[in-house]
Design a protein around this motif. Structure first.
Motif, mmCIF file in Angstrom:
data_model
loop_
_atom_site.group_PDB
_atom_site.id
_atom_site.type_symbol
_atom_site.label_atom_id
_atom_site.label_comp_id
_atom_site.label_asym_id
_atom_site.label_seq_id
_atom_site.Cartn_x
_atom_site.Cartn_y
_atom_site.Cartn_z
ATOM 1 N N LEU A 18 0.801 -1.221 0.000
ATOM 2 C CA LEU A 18 0.000 0.000 0.000
ATOM 3 C C LEU A 18 0.836 1.274 0.000
ATOM 4 C CD1 LEU A 18 -2.744 1.366 -0.080
ATOM 5 C CD2 LEU A 18 -2.861 1.114 2.420
ATOM 6 N N PRO A 19 1.890 1.391 0.796
ATOM 7 C CA PRO A 19 2.676 2.630 0.733
ATOM 8 C C PRO A 19 3.231 2.922 -0.664
ATOM 9 C CG PRO A 19 3.222 1.421 2.717
ATOM 10 C CD PRO A 19 2.352 0.514 1.880
ATOM 11 N N VAL A 20 3.629 1.888 -1.389
ATOM 12 C CA VAL A 20 4.127 2.088 -2.762
ATOM 13 C C VAL A 20 2.955 2.399 -3.688
ATOM 14 C CG1 VAL A 20 5.333 1.014 -4.712
ATOM 15 C CG2 VAL A 20 6.126 0.612 -2.363
ATOM 16 N N LEU A 21 1.872 1.646 -3.561
ATOM 17 C CA LEU A 21 0.699 1.859 -4.410
ATOM 18 C C LEU A 21 0.120 3.260 -4.236
ATOM 19 C CD1 LEU A 21 -1.191 0.564 -6.466
ATOM 20 C CD2 LEU A 21 -2.514 -0.374 -4.563
ATOM 21 N N ARG A 22 0.213 3.798 -3.033
ATOM 22 C CA ARG A 22 -0.316 5.148 -2.775
ATOM 23 C C ARG A 22 0.460 6.233 -3.519
ATOM 24 N NH1 ARG A 22 -2.772 6.924 2.624
ATOM 25 N NH2 ARG A 22 -2.505 8.699 1.304
ATOM 26 N N GLU A 23 1.659 5.937 -3.976
ATOM 27 C CA GLU A 23 2.386 6.912 -4.798
ATOM 28 C C GLU A 23 1.657 7.135 -6.122
ATOM 29 O OE1 GLU A 23 6.664 6.565 -5.071
ATOM 30 O OE2 GLU A 23 6.743 5.518 -3.143
ATOM 31 N N LEU A 24 0.924 6.138 -6.572
ATOM 32 C CA LEU A 24 0.112 6.247 -7.784
ATOM 33 C C LEU A 24 -1.350 6.539 -7.458
ATOM 34 C CD1 LEU A 24 -0.063 5.857 -10.907
ATOM 35 C CD2 LEU A 24 -0.531 3.430 -10.435
ATOM 36 N N ARG A 25 -1.843 5.961 -6.384
ATOM 37 C CA ARG A 25 -3.263 6.067 -5.996
ATOM 38 C C ARG A 25 -3.358 6.645 -4.585
ATOM 39 N NH1 ARG A 25 -4.294 5.218 -11.079
ATOM 40 N NH2 ARG A 25 -4.170 3.080 -11.817
ATOM 41 N N PRO A 26 -3.094 7.955 -4.418
ATOM 42 C CA PRO A 26 -3.046 8.535 -3.065
ATOM 43 C C PRO A 26 -4.373 8.498 -2.312
ATOM 44 C CG PRO A 26 -2.834 10.244 -4.748
ATOM 45 C CD PRO A 26 -2.766 8.922 -5.451
ATOM 46 N N HIS A 27 -5.479 8.283 -3.007
ATOM 47 C CA HIS A 27 -6.791 8.240 -2.354
ATOM 48 C C HIS A 27 -7.024 6.939 -1.577
ATOM 49 C CE1 HIS A 27 -7.298 6.158 -6.196
ATOM 50 N NE2 HIS A 27 -8.264 5.471 -5.591
ATOM 51 N N LEU A 28 -6.187 5.933 -1.797
ATOM 52 C CA LEU A 28 -6.418 4.645 -1.141
ATOM 53 C C LEU A 28 -6.045 4.685 0.340
ATOM 54 C CD1 LEU A 28 -5.106 2.014 -3.720
ATOM 55 C CD2 LEU A 28 -7.478 2.527 -3.114
ATOM 56 N N THR A 29 -6.966 4.235 1.154
ATOM 57 C CA THR A 29 -6.692 3.986 2.566
ATOM 58 C C THR A 29 -6.521 2.479 2.727
ATOM 59 O OG1 THR A 29 -9.026 3.657 3.081
ATOM 60 C CG2 THR A 29 -8.166 5.932 3.248
ATOM 61 N N GLY A 30 -6.052 2.048 3.856
ATOM 62 C CA GLY A 30 -5.925 0.620 4.110
ATOM 63 C C GLY A 30 -7.255 -0.095 3.989
ATOM 64 N N GLU A 31 -8.289 0.514 4.569
ATOM 65 C CA GLU A 31 -9.621 -0.098 4.524
ATOM 66 C C GLU A 31 -10.154 -0.176 3.094
ATOM 67 O OE1 GLU A 31 -14.138 0.692 6.223
ATOM 68 O OE2 GLU A 31 -12.448 1.703 7.179
ATOM 69 N N LEU A 32 -10.022 0.910 2.353
ATOM 70 C CA LEU A 32 -10.517 0.934 0.975
ATOM 71 C C LEU A 32 -9.752 -0.050 0.095
ATOM 72 C CD1 LEU A 32 -12.462 2.151 -1.065
ATOM 73 C CD2 LEU A 32 -10.843 4.039 -1.378
ATOM 74 N N PHE A 33 -8.442 -0.105 0.264
ATOM 75 C CA PHE A 33 -7.629 -1.047 -0.495
ATOM 76 C C PHE A 33 -8.065 -2.477 -0.214
ATOM 77 C CE2 PHE A 33 -3.227 -3.128 -0.907
ATOM 78 C CZ PHE A 33 -3.395 -3.390 -2.260
ATOM 79 N N GLY A 34 -8.313 -2.797 1.048
ATOM 80 C CA GLY A 34 -8.785 -4.129 1.407
ATOM 81 C C GLY A 34 -10.120 -4.456 0.759
ATOM 82 N N GLN A 35 -11.038 -3.493 0.759
ATOM 83 C CA GLN A 35 -12.353 -3.699 0.135
ATOM 84 C C GLN A 35 -12.218 -3.919 -1.368
ATOM 85 O OE1 GLN A 35 -14.517 -0.184 1.236
ATOM 86 N NE2 GLN A 35 -14.870 -0.873 3.326
ATOM 87 N N VAL A 36 -11.401 -3.076 -2.005
ATOM 88 C CA VAL A 36 -11.219 -3.191 -3.459
ATOM 89 C C VAL A 36 -10.619 -4.548 -3.813
ATOM 90 C CG1 VAL A 36 -9.859 -2.320 -5.410
ATOM 91 C CG2 VAL A 36 -11.078 -0.720 -3.929
#
Length: 143
Positions: A18-36
């Motif tokens: 997630l920390p790396v992915l957030r460099e591209l998708r800054p809107h992602l939270t841990g909870e949202l990433f898990g849901q997606v």
């Protein structure tokens, strides 16, 4: 470099990818990433990570196989990001080569991705990797 597939529920998703992915998708939270990932996994979404020799997550790819009438069977890359700290060090190239191998093994006719129009550095990279600009992507936000 080690490239690994990371399954839903793996704690590395939140702590390392997630920390790396957030460099591209800054809107992602841990909870949202898990849901997606939970919903997307049922639709074929997978995440692959590239780790340095020191064990640090340096790149992430989200991808799936899509079957449709225009390309028949393709490996579609939802996300491809290399950590800014190691960019231009071969991580993106290694991930893309790994995904190409996956695509061939899965019987895909092509590897495809969309890239935001403002990401000119990424476009230069994709063109260097012998990808072509094949279409425009149109969208209409729905309220």
């Amino acid at each position: 470099m080690e490239i690994v597939d990371v399954k839903p529920g793996d704690p590395r998703l939140a702590t390392e990818l997630l920390p790396v992915l957030r460099e591209l998708r800054p809107h992602l939270t841990g909870e949202l990433f898990g849901q997606v990932y939970e919903e997307g996994h049922a639709q074929g979404l997978r995440f692959t990570a590239a780790y340095t020799d020191e064990g640090v997550c340096a790149g992430v790819a989200g991808w799936r196989v899509i079957v449709n009438t225009s390309t028949l069977r393709q490996l579609y890359v939802d996300d491809l990001v290399t950590s800014a700290a190691v960019r231009s060090g071969g991580v993106g190239r290694a991930l893309l080569a790994h995904l190409e191998g996956c695509a061939r093994a899965l019987g895909c006719h092509e590897l495809a991705l969309d890239s935001g129009t403002h990401r000119t550095d990424a476009h230069r990279f994709y063109l260097r990797e012998r990808m072509s600009i094949a279409a425009f992507h149109f969208r209409k936000p729905l309220d």
